[in-house]
Motif scaffolding. Sequence first.
Motif, PDB file in Angstrom:
ATOM      1  N   THR A   1     -49.149   6.856 143.724  1.00  0.00           N
ATOM      2  CA  THR A   1     -48.952   8.243 143.341  1.00  0.00           C
ATOM      3  C   THR A   1     -50.093   8.705 142.441  1.00  0.00           C
ATOM      4  OG1 THR A   1     -46.557   7.964 143.449  1.00  0.00           O
ATOM      5  CG2 THR A   1     -47.360   9.844 142.206  1.00  0.00           C
TER       6      THR A   1
ATOM      7  N   LYS B   1     -43.231  24.310 148.002  1.00  0.00           N
ATOM      8  CA  LYS B   1     -44.423  23.919 148.753  1.00  0.00           C
ATOM      9  C   LYS B   1     -44.820  25.109 149.623  1.00  0.00           C
ATOM     10  CE  LYS B   1     -43.078  19.073 149.202  1.00  0.00           C
ATOM     11  NZ  LYS B   1     -42.829  17.976 150.134  1.00  0.00           N
TER      12      LYS B   1
ATOM     13  N   ASP C   1     -46.889  27.511 152.179  1.00  0.00           N
ATOM     14  CA  ASP C   1     -47.620  27.248 153.416  1.00  0.00           C
ATOM     15  C   ASP C   1     -49.086  26.983 153.078  1.00  0.00           C
ATOM     16  OD1 ASP C   1     -48.902  27.280 155.886  1.00  0.00           O
ATOM     17  OD2 ASP C   1     -47.999  29.151 156.544  1.00  0.00           O
ATOM     18  N   HIS C   2     -49.611  25.871 153.554  1.00  0.00           N
ATOM     19  CA  HIS C   2     -50.993  25.491 153.235  1.00  0.00           C
ATOM     20  C   HIS C   2     -52.003  26.540 153.655  1.00  0.00           C
ATOM     21  CE1 HIS C   2     -52.004  24.348 157.399  1.00  0.00           C
ATOM     22  NE2 HIS C   2     -50.754  23.943 157.465  1.00  0.00           N
TER      23      HIS C   2
ATOM     24  N   PRO D   1     -53.424  21.072 156.081  1.00  0.00           N
ATOM     25  CA  PRO D   1     -52.335  20.509 155.263  1.00  0.00           C
ATOM     26  C   PRO D   1     -52.892  19.563 154.191  1.00  0.00           C
ATOM     27  CG  PRO D   1     -51.789  20.387 157.594  1.00  0.00           C
ATOM     28  CD  PRO D   1     -53.235  20.819 157.508  1.00  0.00           C
ATOM     29  N   ALA D   2     -52.183  19.473 153.072  1.00  0.00           N
ATOM     30  CA  ALA D   2     -52.623  18.626 151.961  1.00  0.00           C
ATOM     31  C   ALA D   2     -52.643  17.163 152.389  1.00  0.00           C
ATOM     32  CB  ALA D   2     -51.684  18.802 150.772  1.00  0.00           C
TER      33      ALA D   2
ATOM     34  N   PRO E   1     -49.398  14.660 149.954  1.00  0.00           N
ATOM     35  CA  PRO E   1     -48.228  15.540 149.806  1.00  0.00           C
ATOM     36  C   PRO E   1     -47.597  15.428 148.411  1.00  0.00           C
ATOM     37  CG  PRO E   1     -47.890  13.906 151.554  1.00  0.00           C
ATOM     38  CD  PRO E   1     -49.225  13.645 150.974  1.00  0.00           C
ATOM     39  N   CYS E   2     -47.107  16.533 147.918  1.00  0.00           N
ATOM     40  CA  CYS E   2     -46.468  16.558 146.604  1.00  0.00           C
ATOM     41  C   CYS E   2     -45.094  15.895 146.687  1.00  0.00           C
ATOM     42  CB  CYS E   2     -46.340  17.991 146.103  1.00  0.00           C
ATOM     43  SG  CYS E   2     -45.821  18.086 144.378  1.00  0.00           S
ATOM     44  N   ARG E   3     -44.858  14.927 145.808  1.00  0.00           N
ATOM     45  CA  ARG E   3     -43.568  14.228 145.731  1.00  0.00           C
ATOM     46  C   ARG E   3     -42.590  14.956 144.837  1.00  0.00           C
ATOM     47  NH1 ARG E   3     -44.078   8.235 143.809  1.00  0.00           N
ATOM     48  NH2 ARG E   3     -41.863   8.311 144.301  1.00  0.00           N
TER      49      ARG E   3
ATOM     50  N   GLU F   1     -42.749   4.190 145.619  1.00  0.00           N
ATOM     51  CA  GLU F   1     -43.684   4.819 146.555  1.00  0.00           C
ATOM     52  C   GLU F   1     -44.169   3.780 147.551  1.00  0.00           C
ATOM     53  OE1 GLU F   1     -46.218   7.658 148.341  1.00  0.00           O
ATOM     54  OE2 GLU F   1     -44.462   7.827 147.090  1.00  0.00           O
TER      55      GLU F   1
ATOM     56  N   PHE G   1     -48.259  13.328 143.470  1.00  0.00           N
ATOM     57  CA  PHE G   1     -48.738  13.407 144.843  1.00  0.00           C
ATOM     58  C   PHE G   1     -48.804  12.018 145.465  1.00  0.00           C
ATOM     59  CE2 PHE G   1     -50.380  16.973 142.482  1.00  0.00           C
ATOM     60  CZ  PHE G   1     -50.123  18.048 143.318  1.00  0.00           C
ATOM     61  N   SER G   2     -48.249  11.876 146.671  1.00  0.00           N
ATOM     62  CA  SER G   2     -48.313  10.607 147.407  1.00  0.00           C
ATOM     63  C   SER G   2     -49.734  10.370 147.888  1.00  0.00           C
ATOM     64  CB  SER G   2     -47.392  10.638 148.621  1.00  0.00           C
ATOM     65  OG  SER G   2     -46.057  10.724 148.217  1.00  0.00           O
TER      66      SER G   2
END
Length: 161
Positions: A86, A23, A25-26, A47-48, A51-53, A81, A102-103
Amino acid sequence: SCHYLSSPLPLHPDNGGLSCWSKPDHQLFMVRSETYLANRVKAPSAPAPFPCRGVDVWITDNAERNISRHPSILGGRLSQEIGSGTFIVNFLLPFGNLVAYFSVPPLEDMPPNIAIVWEKFIHGDQQYRDGKLKLLPVVVDGPWIVRKAVGPGTSPAMLGR
């Protein structure tokens, strides 16, 4: 036949930094600022919102189109989840699938601007979604030729085209 490495792949630096994902840095990603249409200035990303799971790589002769139906994706934990679920991005590649999970937070927990865009996206038809889904690729740590080919994370790739 189908083979997957581990599901999901380990998060860097686990596994000695091999066959893993990270991940970054955004703020590495430059996106259109609020004034972009007037001055063409991009700004570091926030920030995303989703978030990527995890990430999976499936090695197969026949890439799976409906990967979310496979019981082993995300290590068999796709349904674990909390929230709205997701969002799965499934890249069909010549050697198999690259899948990112992605959550998605509940709609009422999203910032209003994100909620509006997300609702339009999920209620749009395939042509609409294909025209909107973009990826900002970046390789933070890798061979120079790969980093150069992918770019610095400032130009989006349209996934549906």
